[in-house]
Write a protein that holds these residues in place. Structure first.
Motif, PDB file in Angstrom:
ATOM      1  N   PHE A 125       2.796 -10.342 -11.697  1.00 26.88           N
ATOM      2  CA  PHE A 125       3.678  -9.185 -11.821  1.00 26.88           C
ATOM      3  C   PHE A 125       4.047  -8.988 -13.286  1.00 26.88           C
ATOM      4  N   THR A 143      -2.685  -0.884  -5.937  1.00 24.84           N
ATOM      5  CA  THR A 143      -1.762  -1.643  -6.782  1.00 24.84           C
ATOM      6  C   THR A 143      -0.512  -2.037  -5.993  1.00 24.84           C
ATOM      7  N   GLU A 144       0.003  -3.236  -6.254  1.00 25.63           N
ATOM      8  CA  GLU A 144       1.239  -3.702  -5.637  1.00 25.63           C
ATOM      9  C   GLU A 144       2.401  -3.527  -6.613  1.00 25.63           C
ATOM     10  N   TRP A 145       3.568  -3.193  -6.099  1.00 30.97           N
ATOM     11  CA  TRP A 145       4.736  -2.985  -6.953  1.00 30.97           C
ATOM     12  C   TRP A 145       5.989  -3.535  -6.272  1.00 30.97           C
ATOM     13  N   ARG A 166       2.582  -2.061  -1.438  1.00 32.12           N
ATOM     14  CA  ARG A 166       1.220  -1.757  -1.881  1.00 32.12           C
ATOM     15  C   ARG A 166       0.941  -0.270  -1.750  1.00 32.12           C
ATOM     16  N   CYS A 186       8.146  -0.350 -14.734  1.00 32.97           N
ATOM     17  CA  CYS A 186       7.901  -0.627 -13.324  1.00 32.97           C
ATOM     18  C   CYS A 186       7.114  -1.936 -13.197  1.00 32.97           C
ATOM     19  N   HIS A 188       4.625  -4.412 -11.480  1.00 30.96           N
ATOM     20  CA  HIS A 188       3.491  -4.237 -10.582  1.00 30.96           C
ATOM     21  C   HIS A 188       2.415  -5.270 -10.893  1.00 30.96           C
TER      22      HIS A 188
END
Length: 213
Positions: A125, A143-145, A166, A186, A188
């Motif tokens: 991250f 993308t994961e956040w 995701r 952010c 991610h």
């Protein structure tokens, strides 16, 4: 598509503390210009005609095709660096998103990167050292956040990763980076990739001059 950038549009769905915005139309991306918003997402479904060509491109990973230029020329500039032919619908979508991004950042040129990704080297991250970044995954996991902001939060998340959100494939995301101000980026990462997971086809748009090609 770029016409929506002429004026603000109301937010469709606000996340926790109004820091994330989601909508089903491209006007949702405009909300990234609000100071309290760190992530703006346009949820959409890709045309079925794009899928086979995107699968062929992703299967040729790893590769990275990059260029800097006006939206109407930057896509053509990457064609020679692609490992195989790209479907016309994909190229037109890249050009539309480049034009949209240019309008939002108020620049005549953009930095475009289309990548075939077969690893999870960006799995930690983090918050990017950019102003604004546009991401769209055409093939593979999105993308994961996290509902966090800032580089310090990214370091905390890396030590004990919480459950991530995701982005679906095809959705367009605008993320603020730390260049907009410390603590505003952010958080991610690229999704962790298993041995049997397909390679990803990922579009990244940046402000020119922020990240070396």
């Amino acid at each position: 598509m770029a016409l929506f950038c002429e004026a603000y549009a109301p937010a469709h769905s606000l996340g926790q503390d109004a820091w994330s915005v989601f909508g089903t139309g491209p006007e949702a991306l405009l909300q990234i210009l609000r100071p309290e918003v760190h992530l703006a997402v346009w949820h959409r479904s890709l045309p079925r005609s794009i899928a086979p060509g995107c699968a062929r491109l992703a299967a040729a990973a790893p590769f990275r095709a990059t260029a800097i230029g006006p939206p109407d020329a930057v896509v053509e500039a990457i064609l020679a660096d692609l490992p195989c032919a790209a479907p016309l619908d994909l190229l037109l979508d890249l050009q539309d998103l480049a034009a949209c991004f240019a309008a939002i950042i108020g620049r005549d040129t953009v930095q475009l990167r289309l990548s075939g990704v077969d690893n999870d080297s960006c799995r930690r991250f983090h918050a990017d050292a950019v102003g604004l970044r546009l991401l769209c995954t055409y093939r593979g996991a999105g993308t994961e956040w996290l509902p966090l902001a800032g580089a310090e939060a990214a370091r905390d998340a890396a030590a004990a990763p919480p459950r991530a959100n995701r982005l679906p494939a095809g959705s367009v995301a605008l993320l603020k980076g730390e260049a907009k101000g410390a603590g505003r980026g952010c958080v991610h990462r690229s999704p962790p990739r298993g041995a049997r997971d397909p390679a990803r086809l990922l579009l990244t748009l940046d402000e020119p001059g922020r990240i070396p090609l």
